[in-house]
Design a protein around this motif. Sequence first.
Motif, mmCIF file in Angstrom:
data_model
loop_
_atom_site.group_PDB
_atom_site.id
_atom_site.type_symbol
_atom_site.label_atom_id
_atom_site.label_comp_id
_atom_site.label_asym_id
_atom_site.label_seq_id
_atom_site.Cartn_x
_atom_site.Cartn_y
_atom_site.Cartn_z
ATOM 1 N N LEU A 183 0.870 -1.173 0.000
ATOM 2 C CA LEU A 183 0.000 0.000 0.000
ATOM 3 C C LEU A 183 0.904 1.219 0.000
ATOM 4 N N ARG A 184 0.641 2.175 -0.881
ATOM 5 C CA ARG A 184 1.587 3.278 -1.062
ATOM 6 C C ARG A 184 0.937 4.623 -0.741
ATOM 7 N N LEU A 186 -4.098 -11.349 4.716
ATOM 8 C CA LEU A 186 -4.167 -9.954 4.263
ATOM 9 C C LEU A 186 -3.396 -9.027 5.191
ATOM 10 N N THR A 187 -3.512 -9.233 6.505
ATOM 11 C CA THR A 187 -2.775 -8.370 7.424
ATOM 12 C C THR A 187 -1.271 -8.631 7.343
ATOM 13 N N THR A 188 -0.884 -9.880 7.133
ATOM 14 C CA THR A 188 0.542 -10.159 6.925
ATOM 15 C C THR A 188 1.026 -9.455 5.666
ATOM 16 N N ASP A 189 0.221 -9.457 4.641
ATOM 17 C CA ASP A 189 0.574 -8.835 3.364
ATOM 18 C C ASP A 189 0.728 -7.324 3.498
ATOM 19 N N TYR A 246 4.575 -7.620 3.158
ATOM 20 C CA TYR A 246 5.260 -8.873 2.854
ATOM 21 C C TYR A 246 5.987 -8.864 1.519
ATOM 22 N N LYS A 247 7.228 -9.356 1.543
ATOM 23 C CA LYS A 247 8.036 -9.602 0.345
ATOM 24 C C LYS A 247 8.471 -11.071 0.355
ATOM 25 N N LEU A 264 2.597 -18.462 6.339
ATOM 26 C CA LEU A 264 2.663 -19.666 5.507
ATOM 27 C C LEU A 264 1.641 -19.617 4.379
ATOM 28 N N CYS A 265 0.522 -18.965 4.589
ATOM 29 C CA CYS A 265 -0.457 -18.819 3.513
ATOM 30 C C CYS A 265 0.128 -18.013 2.360
ATOM 31 N N LEU A 266 0.999 -17.050 2.676
ATOM 32 C CA LEU A 266 1.638 -16.238 1.635
ATOM 33 C C LEU A 266 2.898 -16.887 1.075
ATOM 34 N N GLY A 267 3.389 -17.942 1.727
ATOM 35 C CA GLY A 267 4.605 -18.599 1.246
ATOM 36 C C GLY A 267 5.877 -18.026 1.826
#
Length: 655
Positions: free
Chosen positions: A19-20, A286-289, A294-295, A320-323
Amino acid sequence: MSAPTLYQPYAHFVKQANLRGLEDYQAISQWAQENSADFWAFQANRLLSWQRPFATALNDSQAPFFKWFEEGQLNASFNCLDRHVLAGRGGKTALIFEADNGQVKKLTYTQLLAKTCQIANALKQLGVEKGDRVIIYLSVSIEAIASMLACARIGAIHSVIFGGFSTTSVYDRIVDMQAKLIITADVQMRGGKPTKLKAIVDEALLLGPCPSVKHVLTVERTSDTTSYQAGRDVTFKEWVEPQKDQCDPVWVDSEHPLFLLYTSGSTGKPKGIQHATAGYLLHAALTTDWTFDYKPSDIIWTTADIGWITGHTYALYGPLCLGSTQMIFEGIPTYPHSGRFWEIIQRHKVSVFYTAPTAIRSLIKLNESNLDEHPKNYDLSSLRLIACAGEPINPAAWEWFYQHVGGGRCPLLDTFWQTETGGQVLTPLPGVTPLVAGSCTLPFPGIDACVVDETGAEVPHGVAGLLVIKKPWPALARTIWGDAERYKNSYFPDNLGGTYYLAGDGAVRDPATGYFTITGRIDDVLNVSGHRMGTMEVESALVSCTDWVAEAAVVGRPDETTGEAICAFVVLKGARPEPQEAERIAKLLRDHVGKMIGPIAKPKDIRFGDNLPKTRSGKIMRRLLRSIAREEPITQDISTLENPAILQQFQTLRT
């Protein structure tokens, strides 16, 4: 209220963040505000893999028992493991585990999937089916993570119990959820000290009838003799290791319970908070992202134990859901020295570090008195983001964390959320939110939070009130296990209209920025080092020491290290003790509470009196006890007290 010091978003985050800038945040938040169902449906399709697409994003026809993503089917284990392997990312490191003694083990996504499938096959062979409840009583470990995912894989409902909880706490949870199987270990290690978990489970099963429990599955970590009951007790070596490393996931409905996590309430009985598979997993991802920006190259370390919601959401399901590559640690921050956290960050190149204000406050004292273990002596250059959760962080600790750990270059995110919310609901976002020491700033997109009075009317900024969330979101707990009425009364009270989620915390918003600051609990729930427990729970433990205690009342007071400290006011069956005898009895009572609930519940202060301060009608005047605990002058009206002299007794005899 003085104007806050703003730490502006960092240029590199504004350029690269998910988010920018505030405009991006405001546009997304407006979308979520105006069409909440479409917003969450879009995110669910973006972040989750579905076996069967959902038909409706939100069903609010039976509010406050909301349903999300009806007719959809998925599996949380598949989303956290298989899809990454199928996409060719199986060789990526999923977990970096560091044991209490410093030993390190790494597992790739392919290896973690194989271990998860082996445990899942063992559970099925032991009779566990979809909908059955499984207790996991383990320390932070690869086996614990894989066991949680194995339960999700076959549709079983897991409930993790913090390894510091006592025999009685374990028994209460077994009975409440009617657990079919318990996964534990012979020992756990914390700070160089072993705790015999299997022995605690054995004792719990002897406290009363537990007919639901068919098996206890044990990880054997030592060569010490551990007792096993034939026909009930089995080990990982004999039941898990021989299993095949493939197990098809069981596809479950979106609303299928993923887990129960017990938290304390003011009535004393622990509450089994029930989370649904799809909604919870979506918000975790979503909150991790967005909060952690998240990268794929990140190594995320959430220091929370998996027995708490922070460990569930940000040490397992979200990353882990995001990898992501996830760092997990068995031990404590002060063993074998108080630089252990910084040593781990340096050794494993952690980039996102999420911890509790209590840990930071403890380390400030230790690191400043022993400069050899100060963060400045470690290479923390891998960090790009630091964050905290569990209780409000005071500005002084915020500044130390920001300057000495983050080096003045990492955004420091003070996040607010609860077991019931599933994930962060008030939080700064890197690249978006100017930071303020001591403030959790603004709502996460899709969270419609505000501050209201006791009638549900919104109060002006600058006026303290009750923190509520006006609209449902997918990660909101669905109910309290076996007690829907308690869920409704606890979180959606009629005086607020029956549809506002009541967080149980007070808050105030800054008149200039609209930022939220949490002012503390509004009920009788204590928050000690991020661990919530009811005052009644501790009082019941004290009174259960029947040889000594006639009556007890418990309140909280601010504490520099733990955020809140437990203060007990005790009436003994015998005479009020002299100071030396009071010390001895206080130790006996602390040990008893530790045995009944766990060490975290031991009162920091114990005061003795001939009676509790009560009105003539018999009501305990807790507001007076809070003033005494905080060593504040008593300015309240005490004319209704049955015996005002009691106050002087409690003020003079403290242990």
